[in-house]
Design a protein around this motif. Structure first.
Motif, PDB file in Angstrom:
ATOM      1  N   GLU A 158       0.831  -1.203   0.000  1.00  0.00           N
ATOM      2  CA  GLU A 158       0.000   0.000   0.000  1.00  0.00           C
ATOM      3  C   GLU A 158       0.866   1.255   0.000  1.00  0.00           C
ATOM      4  O   GLU A 158       0.529   2.250  -0.666  1.00  0.00           O
ATOM      5  CB  GLU A 158      -0.936  -0.024   1.216  1.00  0.00           C
ATOM      6  CG  GLU A 158      -2.011  -1.101   1.125  1.00  0.00           C
ATOM      7  CD  GLU A 158      -2.840  -1.209   2.385  1.00  0.00           C
ATOM      8  OE1 GLU A 158      -2.452  -0.605   3.407  1.00  0.00           O
ATOM      9  OE2 GLU A 158      -3.884  -1.901   2.350  1.00  0.00           O
ATOM     10  N   GLU A 159       1.981   1.235   0.726  1.00  0.00           N
ATOM     11  CA  GLU A 159       2.900   2.371   0.698  1.00  0.00           C
ATOM     12  C   GLU A 159       3.445   2.608  -0.706  1.00  0.00           C
ATOM     13  O   GLU A 159       3.507   3.755  -1.178  1.00  0.00           O
ATOM     14  CB  GLU A 159       4.069   2.125   1.662  1.00  0.00           C
ATOM     15  CG  GLU A 159       3.720   2.129   3.128  1.00  0.00           C
ATOM     16  CD  GLU A 159       4.911   1.749   3.991  1.00  0.00           C
ATOM     17  OE1 GLU A 159       5.983   1.434   3.421  1.00  0.00           O
ATOM     18  OE2 GLU A 159       4.776   1.760   5.231  1.00  0.00           O
ATOM     19  N   LEU A 160       3.829   1.538  -1.369  1.00  0.00           N
ATOM     20  CA  LEU A 160       4.397   1.659  -2.711  1.00  0.00           C
ATOM     21  C   LEU A 160       3.354   2.147  -3.707  1.00  0.00           C
ATOM     22  O   LEU A 160       3.658   2.940  -4.601  1.00  0.00           O
ATOM     23  CB  LEU A 160       4.979   0.316  -3.147  1.00  0.00           C
ATOM     24  CG  LEU A 160       6.185  -0.175  -2.340  1.00  0.00           C
ATOM     25  CD1 LEU A 160       6.536  -1.600  -2.725  1.00  0.00           C
ATOM     26  CD2 LEU A 160       7.387   0.751  -2.564  1.00  0.00           C
ATOM     27  N   ARG A 161       2.131   1.684  -3.572  1.00  0.00           N
ATOM     28  CA  ARG A 161       1.074   2.148  -4.468  1.00  0.00           C
ATOM     29  C   ARG A 161       0.817   3.641  -4.269  1.00  0.00           C
ATOM     30  O   ARG A 161       0.565   4.370  -5.236  1.00  0.00           O
ATOM     31  CB  ARG A 161      -0.210   1.354  -4.234  1.00  0.00           C
ATOM     32  CG  ARG A 161      -0.086  -0.115  -4.650  1.00  0.00           C
ATOM     33  CD  ARG A 161      -1.395  -0.855  -4.461  1.00  0.00           C
ATOM     34  NE  ARG A 161      -2.423  -0.288  -5.323  1.00  0.00           N
ATOM     35  CZ  ARG A 161      -3.659  -0.008  -4.931  1.00  0.00           C
ATOM     36  NH1 ARG A 161      -4.033  -0.237  -3.685  1.00  0.00           N
ATOM     37  NH2 ARG A 161      -4.522   0.493  -5.778  1.00  0.00           N
ATOM     38  N   ALA A 162       0.879   4.101  -3.018  1.00  0.00           N
ATOM     39  CA  ALA A 162       0.721   5.531  -2.754  1.00  0.00           C
ATOM     40  C   ALA A 162       1.862   6.321  -3.383  1.00  0.00           C
ATOM     41  O   ALA A 162       1.639   7.399  -3.966  1.00  0.00           O
ATOM     42  CB  ALA A 162       0.651   5.777  -1.250  1.00  0.00           C
TER      43      ALA A 162
END
Length: 293
Positions: free
Chosen positions: A222-226
């Motif tokens: 989720e961090e990487l997608r953000a």
């Protein structure tokens, strides 16, 4: 029970039993079927298998591993609703334009019930024996995903061209082609794999991670997608958890961000080796215990 999607994993099932198993899964309410990709079984390998504790492959050389795309075509012919997923196609072993022709045709023939999971391959012999290069597998996978996106963008056959470092072609049309973009899911647990999923994928696929480890991996995803500006883009988080044995465990995975559970129900029911009747019974039993609750 949380609103999870349920995928039946049918790796290593005898090929002739798959049509009956697919019909049973559809009748019992499973959402999808996943098939693995294994091109061949080298007698000697020079790398450890990354998904077992001892680095050894846990299947016999003559275990059935039918081609997933050919098999999906056969299973789609005897079903109507259930979706099909490849988990995962070893993308850098294949020419992406020829693959695009296959998956474009298959998407149309299945009524757009196909989702393509892709990965890199861990085995040096697969690259050497197919005349492909292992060193560039990551970069070629990124380009191959872009080729598939260009050729299968939705709205039927479209003109496409691609000019990359590893693949290059001028304007062309592949027909038939699906009316919706082909969903591409990215497998792998490493940081580069998670980044590839976040950047390029419509979803992510885990492989036999302990359930206790999955929340941290999903949070990192989720961090990487953000970071990629894709936090609001629809995205499937497909987990094959180890160590879940009840509804509460599945609810915990959903709370952590999982959207799909992929599993083998006869192993879930502690059948290390299963015959035809055991597999059919487990498909029905799991559906009654979890899917239809």
């Amino acid at each position: 029970m949380s609103d999870l999607n349920w995928t039946l994993s049918v790796g290593m099932v005898p090929t002739g039993d798959l049509p009956e198993l697919a019909r049973a899964a559809e009748a019992e309410g499973w959402d999808a079927i996943s098939l693995p990709d294994s091109v061949f079984f080298p007698e000697q390998v020079s790398a450890d298998y990354p998904y077992s504790g001892d680095g050894k492959r846990m299947w016999a050389p003559d275990t059935d591993m039918p081609d997933p795309l050919v098999t999906i075509a056969a299973l789609a012919a005897v079903t109507e609703r259930i979706r099909f997923r490849v988990s995962v196609l070893k993308l850098p072993l294949r020419d992406p334009l020829l693959l695009a022709k296959q998956v474009s045709t298959l998407a149309v023939l299945t009524g757009e019930r196909l989702e393509l999971g892709v990965g890199l391959s861990w085995m040096p012999e697969e690259f050497r024996f197919t005349g492909t290069e292992m060193r560039t597998r990551g970069a070629r996978t990124d380009e191959a995903i872009a080729v598939l996106r260009a050729v299968c963008p939705g709205e039927g056959p479209q003109w496409a061209e691609f000019h990359g470092q590893h693949y290059d072609f001028d304007r062309l049309i592949i027909s038939p082609a699906p009316q919706r973009p082909l969903p591409i899911l990215v497998g792998g647990h490493t940081e580069p794999a998670l980044r590839r999923a976040a950047r390029l994928g419509d979803g992510w696929i885990s492989a036999n991670l302990p359930a206790a480890d999955l929340p941290a991996v999903i949070a990192r995803l989720e961090e990487l997608r953000a970071e990629e500006g894709r936090a609001d883009v629809p995205f499937s988080v497909c987990v094959s958890p180890v160590g879940v044995d009840d509804a509460a465990g599945f609810d915990d995975l959903a709370a952590a961000g999982a959207t799909d559970v992929w599993l083998n129900p006869w192993r879930f029911h502690a059948h290390a080796v299963a015959d035809r009747e055991t597999r059919l019974e487990s498909v029905a039993r799991f559906a009654a215990e979890f899917i239809r609750r």
